[in-house]
Design a protein around this motif. Structure first.
Motif, mmCIF file in Angstrom:
data_model
loop_
_atom_site.group_PDB
_atom_site.id
_atom_site.type_symbol
_atom_site.label_atom_id
_atom_site.label_comp_id
_atom_site.label_asym_id
_atom_site.label_seq_id
_atom_site.Cartn_x
_atom_site.Cartn_y
_atom_site.Cartn_z
ATOM 1 N N LEU A 1 39.421 19.665 -5.766
ATOM 2 C CA LEU A 1 38.367 18.863 -6.395
ATOM 3 C C LEU A 1 37.079 19.654 -6.582
ATOM 4 C CD1 LEU A 1 38.630 15.424 -4.545
ATOM 5 C CD2 LEU A 1 39.201 15.872 -6.919
ATOM 6 N N GLU A 2 37.065 20.890 -6.065
ATOM 7 C CA GLU A 2 35.869 21.727 -6.114
ATOM 8 C C GLU A 2 34.680 21.058 -5.447
ATOM 9 O OE1 GLU A 2 35.522 22.692 -10.284
ATOM 10 O OE2 GLU A 2 36.869 24.392 -9.985
ATOM 11 N N MET A 3 34.976 20.465 -4.309
ATOM 12 C CA MET A 3 33.912 19.790 -3.555
ATOM 13 C C MET A 3 33.627 20.567 -2.284
ATOM 14 S SD MET A 3 33.192 16.510 -4.570
ATOM 15 C CE MET A 3 33.033 15.568 -3.058
ATOM 16 N N PRO A 4 32.347 20.638 -1.885
ATOM 17 C CA PRO A 4 32.062 21.203 -0.569
ATOM 18 C C PRO A 4 32.708 20.328 0.509
ATOM 19 C CG PRO A 4 30.041 20.893 -1.847
ATOM 20 C CD PRO A 4 31.132 20.206 -2.593
ATOM 21 N N LEU A 5 33.217 20.960 1.549
ATOM 22 C CA LEU A 5 33.793 20.197 2.649
ATOM 23 C C LEU A 5 32.855 20.283 3.846
ATOM 24 C CD1 LEU A 5 36.015 18.637 4.115
ATOM 25 C CD2 LEU A 5 37.169 20.798 4.560
ATOM 26 N N LEU A 6 32.377 19.133 4.278
ATOM 27 C CA LEU A 6 31.489 19.084 5.433
ATOM 28 C C LEU A 6 32.316 18.820 6.682
ATOM 29 C CD1 LEU A 6 28.675 18.833 6.779
ATOM 30 C CD2 LEU A 6 28.759 16.405 6.208
ATOM 31 N N LEU A 7 32.188 19.718 7.671
ATOM 32 C CA LEU A 7 32.936 19.569 8.916
ATOM 33 C C LEU A 7 31.978 19.272 10.049
ATOM 34 C CD1 LEU A 7 35.290 22.639 8.616
ATOM 35 C CD2 LEU A 7 35.961 20.251 8.384
ATOM 36 N N LYS A 8 32.279 18.231 10.784
ATOM 37 C CA LYS A 8 31.494 17.959 11.976
ATOM 38 C C LYS A 8 32.419 17.974 13.179
ATOM 39 C CE LYS A 8 28.625 14.453 10.299
ATOM 40 N NZ LYS A 8 27.743 13.354 10.691
ATOM 41 N N GLY A 9 31.821 17.976 14.364
ATOM 42 C CA GLY A 9 32.612 17.981 15.583
ATOM 43 C C GLY A 9 31.866 18.755 16.641
ATOM 44 N N GLU A 10 32.208 18.509 17.902
ATOM 45 C CA GLU A 10 31.455 19.199 18.946
ATOM 46 C C GLU A 10 31.766 20.691 18.911
ATOM 47 O OE1 GLU A 10 32.705 18.832 23.151
ATOM 48 O OE2 GLU A 10 33.823 17.090 22.484
ATOM 49 N N PRO A 11 30.873 21.508 19.515
ATOM 50 C CA PRO A 11 31.107 22.948 19.490
ATOM 51 C C PRO A 11 32.476 23.276 20.092
ATOM 52 C CG PRO A 11 28.926 22.465 20.359
ATOM 53 C CD PRO A 11 29.619 21.156 20.192
ATOM 54 N N GLY A 12 33.119 24.261 19.517
ATOM 55 C CA GLY A 12 34.406 24.674 20.073
ATOM 56 C C GLY A 12 35.594 23.967 19.469
ATOM 57 N N THR A 13 35.377 23.230 18.390
ATOM 58 C CA THR A 13 36.504 22.578 17.762
ATOM 59 C C THR A 13 36.991 23.376 16.559
ATOM 60 O OG1 THR A 13 34.860 21.159 16.719
ATOM 61 C CG2 THR A 13 36.113 20.212 18.506
ATOM 62 N N GLY A 14 36.405 24.536 16.350
ATOM 63 C CA GLY A 14 36.943 25.432 15.334
ATOM 64 C C GLY A 14 36.388 25.231 13.935
ATOM 65 N N LYS A 15 35.172 24.712 13.835
ATOM 66 C CA LYS A 15 34.610 24.476 12.513
ATOM 67 C C LYS A 15 34.340 25.790 11.786
ATOM 68 C CE LYS A 15 31.087 22.222 14.133
ATOM 69 N NZ LYS A 15 31.389 22.201 15.573
ATOM 70 N N THR A 16 33.648 26.684 12.500
ATOM 71 C CA THR A 16 33.305 27.958 11.894
ATOM 72 C C THR A 16 34.558 28.792 11.657
ATOM 73 O OG1 THR A 16 31.238 27.847 13.097
ATOM 74 C CG2 THR A 16 31.825 29.975 12.165
ATOM 75 N N MET A 17 35.467 28.727 12.631
ATOM 76 C CA MET A 17 36.720 29.469 12.517
ATOM 77 C C MET A 17 37.491 29.076 11.267
ATOM 78 S SD MET A 17 37.268 31.701 14.819
ATOM 79 C CE MET A 17 39.053 31.886 14.766
ATOM 80 N N LEU A 18 37.370 27.806 10.897
ATOM 81 C CA LEU A 18 38.116 27.348 9.733
ATOM 82 C C LEU A 18 37.716 28.121 8.477
ATOM 83 C CD1 LEU A 18 40.137 25.243 8.564
ATOM 84 C CD2 LEU A 18 38.154 23.882 7.973
ATOM 85 N N GLY A 19 36.429 28.366 8.324
ATOM 86 C CA GLY A 19 35.956 29.141 7.177
ATOM 87 C C GLY A 19 36.609 30.511 7.160
ATOM 88 N N HIS A 20 36.639 31.146 8.318
ATOM 89 C CA HIS A 20 37.260 32.458 8.417
ATOM 90 C C HIS A 20 38.752 32.377 8.078
ATOM 91 C CE1 HIS A 20 33.915 34.706 10.352
ATOM 92 N NE2 HIS A 20 33.531 33.493 10.685
ATOM 93 N N ALA A 21 39.382 31.320 8.603
ATOM 94 C CA ALA A 21 40.828 31.180 8.400
ATOM 95 C C ALA A 21 41.166 30.976 6.922
ATOM 96 C CB ALA A 21 41.357 30.021 9.238
ATOM 97 N N ILE A 22 40.361 30.159 6.239
ATOM 98 C CA ILE A 22 40.632 29.904 4.820
ATOM 99 C C ILE A 22 40.508 31.202 4.027
ATOM 100 C CG2 ILE A 22 39.816 28.722 2.744
ATOM 101 C CD1 ILE A 22 38.892 26.442 4.567
ATOM 102 N N ALA A 23 39.441 31.945 4.332
ATOM 103 C CA ALA A 23 39.233 33.206 3.623
ATOM 104 C C ALA A 23 40.408 34.146 3.852
ATOM 105 C CB ALA A 23 37.938 33.859 4.092
#
Lengths: 283, 397
Positions: free
Chosen positions: A32-54
């Motif tokens: 859909l070409e939409m930004p995906l907003l991720l929330k969650g407590e620290p350590g749930t892998g939000k930042t990691m997800l960006g790395h993983a997608i790349a």
């Protein structure tokens, strides 16, 4: 901007254990070409997800670490007046002082726009910035263009980047901001998921160590009065410490003998609370 | 085609915008959604923008798409489903009455137990033989998933995975903990308090200090040295007054203390004072309320722009608030009832709130809560309450 770009489907990456639901959400957002907003407590892998997608989609990752003092224009471009001033005074650079464009440096969002290839743009901890910053940024990501006033030029995104935005706060973002994003909240992993995550990091970890360590970890998280609960990162470091210690025996954990608490609890007040809490684990 | 679902979400109180609904339609049209599981996930990501609504979404989803599941749910699921269905239907007596095949007037006469019985009977009947269409409670015949074999947009009704269908997932109520009505727990405090941080925007270093720049440049013999300053923004002064005595506040003391400790770093000037039940002639700077009394009159000398936040259950015997000698401390005999003292504080500080750990629905049962609410705007000690309190404190400042 090229909406036709064929991008593969995201199915996880080497160091990232992906749950099926999140994979779907990522793929829907990319399509859909939409930004995906991720929330969650620290350590749930939000930042990691960006790395993983790349990694999984073979795209370059551009990370914008949002800071509270940041101004939006800095994320787009910077006009380096100081270098220009120095060049004009000393005249020893190869840059053309009369050409302002040579002194325009792209910020992170600018880099994502001018990139020839489609990139993953990870905007980390957006909640640190104030509301105006957030809304204005989304405007730019929506229109996929911005102006550089100094040289009267408009920068348009060559390829619409895949945008992942992370936030730690539960509700900090304005309605217009939320309206333009897809949203997911990553829950803290359950023990089963956590075992898989650890397994990815330590493929050869002994089964009983894995079992006891994860079990102990979740018991420690239950201790009341702890301000910063240990997260995935702390667990992984802790297991690393346990494995590196030749004097450590897995049975000790069940006995309530828990070494390296400092790896898990980093605030001194939490450490004290945890110490006392652990005393109650002993049979 | 999913318009009834959209309205169900809106009716349940989830702020779903028409724009995001159109976006969902786009996702369907693009073939991104191939089964109910996909629909559950995609619709949530696109329509629901806060985890605080996830639980509600799950409940609406389960209710709305239940009709496509032919498995008999276990008793726990049943009771949960019935409860949520009844709750929502009671808001719409007309619909409920017609579903049960009785008049609205008759409905009013049926005792709750019998109502549930009738309701159950109707549900059982439908589990036994799903007739599709109008008889199914909750869908009013508008279900897009009738058994007539309607396959809109490539949606496969038969494609539900047995183990973990979307409806099952929805009925798990995995997100119950996030829902916004729950009282605050310590783990949520950090998140909630980021709201207070909004009160004190610290400026970026973006102003050129011309005086200092000229001076430093001169000093360096003409080598330009630009000195930047933070743009000046006044940080707030805050007084927190906390009720730390009495068993009724006990369950909240831990939460409240975390709140105060966290808030300490956020303000230019934070003063924490303590009291028991209500405020008489003195507040106390020490938590045991023994050594460091702080006369209420002193407050008048402070900046009127100070935000005054009181945390307490506001529950006590009415005489403690109204009587001239209501205080249990013998030395507090100024002849002014607490009620007047509170008014005095409210007049001194136009920006003041009372945060109450007792759920708002219980407030009408306590006389003193009502009286104090006449003086201070009162908010619940929940995520939502804190947000409103902060918004109130920041209004017309």
């Amino acid at each position: 901007m090229d909406g036709e770009t064929q991008t593969g489907r995201f199915t996880g990456a080497s160091k990232y254990v992906l749950d099926e639901e999140l994979a779907k959400i990522v793929n829907v957002s990319i399509a859909l070409e939409m930004p995906l907003l991720l929330k969650g407590e620290p350590g749930t892998g939000k930042t990691m997800l960006g790395h993983a997608i790349a990694e999984a989609l073979g795209m370059r990752l551009i990370v914008l670490n949002v800071k509270s003092s940041m101004k939006l224009v800095d994320t787009l471009y910077q006009y380096d007046t100081l270098t220009r001033l120095n060049d004009s005074r000393f005249g020893d650079s190869r840059r053309d002082v009369s050409n302002i464009e040579e002194y325009i440096k792209m910020g992170k969002i600018g880099q994502a726009f001018v990139s020839e290839d489609r990139v993953v743009l990870l905007i980390d901890e957006i909640d640190k910035a104030d509301t105006d910053f957030q809304d204005d940024m989304l405007d730019i990501l929506d229109q996929m263009e911005f102006d550089i006033i100094e040289i009267d030029k408009t920068i348009r995104a060559k390829k619409r980047p895949v945008i992942i935005i992370t936030s730690n706060a539960k509700k900090d973002l304005s309605d217009p901001f939320l309206g333009r994003c897809n949203f997911h909240h990553i829950a803290f992993p359950d023990p089963e998921m956590m075992r898989r995550i650890v397994d990815v990091h330590f493929p050869n970890v002994a089964g009983d160590l894995l079992q006891s360590a994860v079990e102990t970890f979740y018991r420690l998280r239950e201790i009341r009065g702890v301000e910063k609960k240990p997260s995935t990162r702390e667990l992984i470091n802790w297991i690393r410490a346990l494995r590196g210690d030749p004097d450590f025996h897995v049975k000790d954990l069940a006995k309530g003998d828990i070494p390296y608490l400092g790896v898990l609890f980093k605030k001194s007040s939490d450490y004290r609370v945890a110490r006392n809490g652990v005393a109650r684990f002993r049979p | 085609m999913f318009i009834p679902f959209f309205y169900s979400l809106r009716r349940a109180g989830i702020p779903v915008s028409p724009t995001s609904f159109l976006r969902l339609q786009k996702a369907l049209a693009m073939g991104l959604v191939n089964c109910v599981d996909d629909f559950y996930t995609a619709a949530r990501a696109i329509l629901v923008k806060s985890e605080r609504y996830f639980d509600l979404y799950d409940r609406v989803f389960a209710r709305h798409f239940k009709s496509i599941e032919f498995e008999v749910p276990d008793p726990w699921e049943w009771s949960e489903l019935i409860r949520t269905m009844l709750e929502s239907w009671l808001r719409d007596p007309g619909g409920l009455a017609s579903a049960l095949g009785i008049s609205e007037e008759e409905l009013g006469k049926i005792p709750p137990d019998e109502l549930i019985d009738r309701f159950l009977k109707l549900l059982e009947e439908q589990t036994a033989e799903h007739r599709g269409g109008a008889r199914w409670i909750g869908t009013r015949g508008t279900s897009p998933f009738g058994h007539s074999g309607y396959h809109p947009g490539g949606m496969r009704i038969g494609g539900i995975s047995r183990g973990r269908s979307a409806v099952k997932v929805a009925m798990d109520r995995r997100y119950r903990d996030y829902s916004q009505e729950r009282p605050l727990t310590t783990s949520q405090m950090g998140e909630a308090l980021k709201r207070l941080r909004n009160m004190v925007p610290a400026g970026p270093k973006d102003r050129v200090n011309i005086q200092e720049t000229i001076y430093q440049t001169m000093k360096k013999g003409g080598e330009i040295e630009i000195v930047l300053d933070r743009s000046l923004r006044d940080r707030l002064k805050v007084i927190l007054a906390i009720d730390n005595g009495g068993w009724s506040m006990d369950p909240y003391v831990e939460v409240v203390q975390t709140l105060f400790n966290y808030a300490r770093a956020q303000f230019k000037d934070l003063k924490t004072l303590f009291f028991h039940n209500t405020i008489y002639d003195y507040l106390w700077e020490d938590p045991p309320r023994r050594d460091k009394p702080y006369p209420v009159e002193e407050l008048a000398r402070l900046d009127r722009e100070t935000r005054f936040i009181i945390v307490g259950d506001a529950s006590m015997a009415p005489y403690e608030l109204m009587a001239t000698d209501g205080s249990i401390h013998i030395e507090e005999r100024s002849g002014k009832p607490s009620y007047e003292r509170l008014r005095f504080i409210a007049e001194n500080f136009p920006h003041s709130v009372w945060i109450n750990p007792i759920p708002a629905q219980d407030w009408p049962y306590t006389t003193t809560i009502g009286l104090i609410r006449e003086i201070f705007p009162m908010f619940e000690l929940t995520l939502e309450g804190l947000e409103k309190a902060v918004a109130h404190l920041m209004a017309d400042s």
